[in-house]
Design an enzyme around this catalytic site. Structure first.
Site, PDB file in Angstrom:
ATOM      1  CG  ASN A 149     -24.216 -11.088 -11.477  1.00  0.00           C
ATOM      2  OD1 ASN A 149     -23.791  -9.940 -11.366  1.00  0.00           O
ATOM      3  ND2 ASN A 149     -23.423 -12.099 -11.770  1.00  0.00           N
TER       4      ASN A 149
ATOM      5  CG  ASP B 251     -21.670 -10.509 -14.614  1.00  0.00           C
ATOM      6  OD1 ASP B 251     -22.088  -9.968 -13.582  1.00  0.00           O
ATOM      7  OD2 ASP B 251     -20.491 -10.895 -14.730  1.00  0.00           O
TER       8      ASP B 251
ATOM      9  CD  GLU C  61     -16.770 -16.330  -8.822  1.00  0.00           C
ATOM     10  OE1 GLU C  61     -17.375 -16.569  -9.861  1.00  0.00           O
ATOM     11  OE2 GLU C  61     -16.095 -15.309  -8.632  1.00  0.00           O
TER      12      GLU C  61
ATOM     13  NE  ARG D  11     -16.833 -12.284  -4.327  1.00  0.00           N
ATOM     14  CZ  ARG D  11     -17.508 -11.891  -5.413  1.00  0.00           C
ATOM     15  NH1 ARG D  11     -18.492 -11.024  -5.308  1.00  0.00           N
ATOM     16  NH2 ARG D  11     -17.213 -12.380  -6.609  1.00  0.00           N
TER      17      ARG D  11
END
Length: 299
Positions: free
Chosen positions: A154, A204, A121, A101
């Site tokens: 990220n 992140d 995940e 994804r």
């Protein structure tokens, strides 16, 4: 330093809040709940956050020059008409990887939408490694793959002179820089500019301020950190009352407020009882710096 104030402005307990972006047109904050499969919008002017449900994990949202929004949905770039709650696919990537994804995405100063993929995940931050790639959606709706072998694609942003592209592959625990060609959108000469320390945990989402410094949300680190990309030094740490800080952006009338999205996925009852605001959206004021308005997708 002025007094820093941290306030939970949306306490909805999102599962995996991400990709905050300020929409000046409406004076509202856009963001997504990836696992909750919703695109959300909250206005400081009042009222609860609004949400548009979608049919797959939605990992980033961006403004569109022609109006409304573009999103990354599953392995698709898609257009979202907010009032009609209508999603139309623009194009799909990673067709040979059904377990992939999209993750974070952002529009560059020339109006191209950069976004990267990852394997779905098994549990938070546990997944099959090196399955992702970084893509660019151009204004003519064509797509280019920049590179592959990515773990968790990220945070991303561009330097103020538009000559450097900053990027995070979370499980490398590094903030990286590339040379960037604004005319073509090409990137090259990758190097690490900051390695996260143990207590900072996983890098992140990321944004840049008007002084050219980077702000990185630290997943499981409960903080955002301010970095100098020139020296590779950490300048500031702002701790939040929740552990799973996922991304950050500047917003508000003059872009002096920072908004931070967070997650509650992977937290048990005891953990959640200690952090009842997990999955909320936080506003930080008093940082003494301002952010750069987001660029709209040109297509």
């Amino acid at each position: 330093m002025s007094d820093i104030k941290i306030e939970c402005v949306v306490n909805e307990g999102y599962r995996l809040g991400e990709s905050p972006v300020w929409d000046e047109r409406d004076g509202a904050l856009l963001y997504v709940d990836i696992t909750g499969r919703t695109v959300c919008r909250w206005s400081p002017a009042g009222g609860p956050a609004q949400a548009v449900p979608v049919d797959a994990p939605v990992s980033s949202v961006a403004l569109r020059k022609s109006g409304d929004y573009v999103i990354t949905l599953g392995t698709r770039f898609a257009a979202l008409k907010w009032k009609e709650k209508l999603v139309t696919t623009i194009t799909e990537v990673d067709k040979d990887k059904p377990n992939n994804r999209f993750n974070d995405g952002k529009v560059d100063p020339a109006g191209r939408y950069f976004a990267g993929t990852m394997a779905e995940e098994i549990r938070p931050a546990v997944l099959e490694r090196q399955q992702g790639s970084l893509y660019t959606l151009f204004s003519d709706l064509s797509v280019v793959k920049n590179f592959d072998q990515v773990d968790i694609s990220n945070g991303l942003d561009w330097s103020l002179d538009h000559k450097t592209f900053f990027y995070i592959d979370s499980l490398s625990y590094s903030v990286d820089a590339f040379d960037y060609d604004l005319q073509t959108g090409k990137i090259g000469n990758r190097r690490s500019i900051y390695k996260l320390e143990k207590e900072e945990s996983i890098p992140d989402g990321m944004c840049i301020d008007t002084e050219g410094k980077l702000w990185v949300a630290c997943y499981d680190g409960g903080r955002v950190i301010r970095l100098d990309p020139e020296t590779g030094k950490r300048l500031q740490t702002v701790k939040l009352p929740v552990d799973k800080t996922t991304s950050c952006c500047f917003g508000g009338k003059d872009y002096s407020e920072m908004y931070v999205t967070t997650a509650s996925d992977g937290m048990d009852k005891e953990w959640l009882s200690r952090q009842p605001q997990a999955g909320g959206v936080f506003k930080i004021t008093g940082l003494g710096v301002k952010g750069v308005p987001p660029y709209p997708f040109a297509g």
